[in-house]
Write a protein that holds these residues in place. Structure first.
Motif, PDB file in Angstrom:
ATOM      1  N   ALA A 251       0.977  -1.240   0.070  1.00  0.00           N
ATOM      2  CA  ALA A 251       0.051   0.113   0.195  1.00  0.00           C
ATOM      3  C   ALA A 251       1.042   1.251  -0.133  1.00  0.00           C
ATOM      4  CB  ALA A 251      -0.934  -0.110   1.277  1.00  0.00           C
ATOM      5  N   LEU A 252       1.968   1.267   0.763  1.00  0.00           N
ATOM      6  CA  LEU A 252       2.836   2.629   0.916  1.00  0.00           C
ATOM      7  C   LEU A 252       3.714   2.568  -0.375  1.00  0.00           C
ATOM      8  CD1 LEU A 252       3.752   1.765   4.532  1.00  0.00           C
ATOM      9  CD2 LEU A 252       2.422   4.044   3.638  1.00  0.00           C
ATOM     10  N   ALA A 253       3.818   1.347  -0.909  1.00  0.00           N
ATOM     11  CA  ALA A 253       4.931   1.576  -2.253  1.00  0.00           C
ATOM     12  C   ALA A 253       3.832   2.071  -3.390  1.00  0.00           C
ATOM     13  CB  ALA A 253       5.434   0.169  -2.662  1.00  0.00           C
ATOM     14  N   LEU A 254       2.799   1.663  -3.296  1.00  0.00           N
ATOM     15  CA  LEU A 254       1.771   1.856  -4.597  1.00  0.00           C
ATOM     16  C   LEU A 254       1.371   3.349  -4.451  1.00  0.00           C
ATOM     17  CD1 LEU A 254      -0.083  -1.468  -4.877  1.00  0.00           C
ATOM     18  CD2 LEU A 254       1.289  -0.320  -6.636  1.00  0.00           C
TER      19      LEU A 254
ATOM     20  N   PHE B 293      -1.154   6.113  -6.483  1.00  0.00           N
ATOM     21  CA  PHE B 293      -2.300   5.398  -6.358  1.00  0.00           C
ATOM     22  C   PHE B 293      -3.108   5.567  -5.181  1.00  0.00           C
ATOM     23  CE2 PHE B 293       0.447   3.075  -9.522  1.00  0.00           C
ATOM     24  CZ  PHE B 293      -0.345   3.304 -10.687  1.00  0.00           C
ATOM     25  N   ARG B 294      -4.314   5.434  -5.062  1.00  0.00           N
ATOM     26  CA  ARG B 294      -5.142   5.533  -4.153  1.00  0.00           C
ATOM     27  C   ARG B 294      -5.553   3.960  -3.850  1.00  0.00           C
ATOM     28  NH1 ARG B 294     -10.240   6.914  -4.191  1.00  0.00           N
ATOM     29  NH2 ARG B 294     -10.081   7.712  -1.959  1.00  0.00           N
ATOM     30  N   CYS B 295      -5.423   3.889  -2.490  1.00  0.00           N
ATOM     31  CA  CYS B 295      -5.256   2.338  -2.230  1.00  0.00           C
ATOM     32  C   CYS B 295      -6.271   2.158  -1.016  1.00  0.00           C
ATOM     33  CB  CYS B 295      -3.948   1.679  -1.743  1.00  0.00           C
ATOM     34  SG  CYS B 295      -2.532   1.847  -3.187  1.00  0.00           S
TER      35      CYS B 295
ATOM     36  N   ILE C 260       0.717   4.190   7.298  1.00  0.00           N
ATOM     37  CA  ILE C 260      -0.545   3.897   6.797  1.00  0.00           C
ATOM     38  C   ILE C 260      -1.534   4.933   7.364  1.00  0.00           C
ATOM     39  CG2 ILE C 260      -2.720   2.552   6.571  1.00  0.00           C
ATOM     40  CD1 ILE C 260      -0.693   0.004   5.688  1.00  0.00           C
ATOM     41  N   ALA C 261      -1.663   5.123   8.584  1.00  0.00           N
ATOM     42  CA  ALA C 261      -2.446   6.049   9.434  1.00  0.00           C
ATOM     43  C   ALA C 261      -2.346   7.639   8.963  1.00  0.00           C
ATOM     44  CB  ALA C 261      -2.410   5.738  10.883  1.00  0.00           C
ATOM     45  N   THR C 262      -1.048   7.862   8.659  1.00  0.00           N
ATOM     46  CA  THR C 262      -0.691   8.968   7.818  1.00  0.00           C
ATOM     47  C   THR C 262      -0.888   9.521   6.475  1.00  0.00           C
ATOM     48  OG1 THR C 262       1.471   8.729   7.314  1.00  0.00           O
ATOM     49  CG2 THR C 262       1.099   9.183   9.555  1.00  0.00           C
ATOM     50  N   LYS C 263      -1.470   8.392   5.710  1.00  0.00           N
ATOM     51  CA  LYS C 263      -1.453   8.542   4.378  1.00  0.00           C
ATOM     52  C   LYS C 263      -3.051   8.953   3.973  1.00  0.00           C
ATOM     53  CE  LYS C 263       2.753   7.931   3.537  1.00  0.00           C
ATOM     54  NZ  LYS C 263       3.834   8.794   3.245  1.00  0.00           N
ATOM     55  N   SER C 264      -3.200  10.148   3.528  1.00  0.00           N
ATOM     56  CA  SER C 264      -4.811  10.238   2.926  1.00  0.00           C
ATOM     57  C   SER C 264      -5.069   9.299   1.878  1.00  0.00           C
ATOM     58  CB  SER C 264      -4.931  11.674   2.920  1.00  0.00           C
ATOM     59  OG  SER C 264      -4.065  12.140   1.721  1.00  0.00           O
ATOM     60  N   ASP C 265      -4.321   9.015   1.083  1.00  0.00           N
ATOM     61  CA  ASP C 265      -4.650   8.259  -0.017  1.00  0.00           C
ATOM     62  C   ASP C 265      -4.377   6.531   0.235  1.00  0.00           C
ATOM     63  OD1 ASP C 265      -2.005   8.432   0.428  1.00  0.00           O
ATOM     64  OD2 ASP C 265      -1.210   8.987  -1.719  1.00  0.00           O
ATOM     65  N   ILE C 266      -4.442   6.266   1.598  1.00  0.00           N
ATOM     66  CA  ILE C 266      -4.695   4.787   1.736  1.00  0.00           C
ATOM     67  C   ILE C 266      -5.738   4.522   2.899  1.00  0.00           C
ATOM     68  CG2 ILE C 266      -3.775   2.822   2.759  1.00  0.00           C
ATOM     69  CD1 ILE C 266      -0.767   3.658   2.016  1.00  0.00           C
TER      70      ILE C 266
END
Length: 413
Positions: A20-23, A28-30, A131-137
């Protein structure tokens, strides 16, 4: 109740979280979907295993901004010592072959270790925090997948609570028994080993100096992997019926069995924390892709732990998939189409199949006490140890630093 993403990743473990972090780093929105409760998965009692991270795989964590959180808990592997012999017992004083194989990180000339040993709970916590910091995950957990439908223009993953996740591509990171792989009718080459892996952590009197040891015994390899705080992780492969008996021993008797294999080179050994066991098997998917589906990690290839390369194979899958999908999108292609996904398969399947079958061969060659084979393998180890270019080749192979490297794994200038 439907949400749309570019990619839906089924499985929120180490491979799924890293994917998820790599994509997301490629734009990409995951969605990440896992049936487990993240709070329980973060707990130390959930998984007491460690992971060997090769130096090429570590580049992925660095480029994703994760390594600074991992490094304080990662023990560098400076040397690897491979030997052959028999364990001590009441009937046998034990033996160690006079032949050995020594990998020294300094021979690579890069002023870096061969890899690092990190506790799985550390990796899992770092991934969940990122992951918790990523708005696109978006993390859907605990959330059990009920069904997946693959259509001409998109895929739909339905959760047990009837929520729908729509995506252009689904990534299967759901482990060696992948249900997504089975539902896509992707066949596998699969067999069980008559072996069980026992995992435990020990403390010891003397410093390990970053040396990892692989002691080949008739029942299977006994690996001693250096950890932080002057501890070592034991990955003990044993015949399954014997492993059951060892797991049932009380603490003192279990310690004695460890000492019979560990030896006294690090002084007194004390088991710390619980012990775990798991059956060993080989699984290799005959295809890594289907329309709107890509397999990564153990869903694509689950191998024997003899060389500690299972997770690193998955890291290279993730980095290669990120490149292939990014390139496809940038020229206007449908990232879920087979014309794009086959580029990922061509990149990864031969490499991972070769390593998977190589570890299988090593296990069969060394996990026995047949005299002619024992002599042949000892002479072979001695021969490799005497040839510097061969040693360097095997070190780079173990470092996942050979072949065409994805951009996240590329050598740093």
């Amino acid at each position: 109740m439907s949400q749309s993403f570019d990619i839906a990743i089924v499985g929120g473990g180490l491979s799924g979280g890293l994917a998820a972090l790599a994509l997301a780093s490629k734009g990409f929105r995951c969605a990440v979907i896992d049936a487990g409760d993240p709070a329980k998965m973060r707990d130390a009692a959930f998984d007491g295993r460690t992971t060997a991270i090769s130096y090429a795989s570590a580049r992925v964590f660095r480029r994703l901004g994760l390594w600074d959180q991992i490094a304080p808990h990662a023990e560098p592997i400076r040397d690897i010592l491979v030997t052959d012999g028999r364990a001590k017992s009441r009937f046998d004083q034990g033996t160690v072959s006079s032949f050995h194989l020594h990998f020294d990180s300094r021979e690579l000339g890069d002023d870096q270790p061969l890899g690092w040993i990190v506790e799985n709970r550390v990796l899992r916590n770092v991934l969940f925090d990122a992951i918790a910091t990523k708005s696109d995950i978006a993390l859907f957990a605990p959330a059990k997948r009920n069904a997946a439908k693959f259509q001409s223009g998109s895929a739909v993953v339905t959760l047990e609570d009837e929520r729908e996740i729509r995506a252009t591509l689904v990534v299967a990171a759901d482990g060696r028994m992948s249900s997504l792989r089975a539902e896509a009718n992707i066949k596998t080459n699969h067999w069980r080993y008559a072996q069980t892996g026992i995992v435990a952590t020990v403390a010891h009197e003397r410093p390990h100096e970053g040396v990892a040891q692989e002691f080949f015994l008739p029942g299977g390899p006994f690996a001693i992997l250096p950890m932080t705080e002057n501890r070592s992780s034991l990955v003990w492969t044993e015949k399954s019926d014997a492993a059951l008996a060892y797991m049932a021993l009380d603490e003192n008797k279990f310690r004695i069995e460890i000492e019979n294999r560990f030896g006294d080179y690090l002084g007194a050994v004390t088991p710390t924390g619980p012990r775990w066991s798991y059956p060993l098997a080989f699984t290799l998917a005959q295809s890594y892709v289907a329309p709107r589906l890509a397999l990564i990690g153990d869903a694509a290839h689950a191998i024997h732990p003899i060389a500690g390369q299972g997770f690193n194979l998955g890291v290279k899958d993730i980095a290669a998939l990120a490149d292939v999908l990014g390139d496809g999108r940038d020229v206007g292609l449908d990232i879920g189409a087979l014309t794009v996904l086959q580029n990922y398969q061509q990149w990864r399947r031969f490499d991972s199949a070769a390593l998977a079958l190589g570890t299988d061969l090593l296990n069969r060659l060394f996990s026995n006490d047949i005299a002619p084979l024992r002599i042949a393998r000892d002479i072979g180890m001695g021969a490799v140890n005497a040839v510097t270019p061969l040693r360097k080749f095997f070190m780079r192979q173990a470092g996942a630093d050979v072949g065409a490297l994805p951009s996240l794994m590329a050598r740093e200038n």
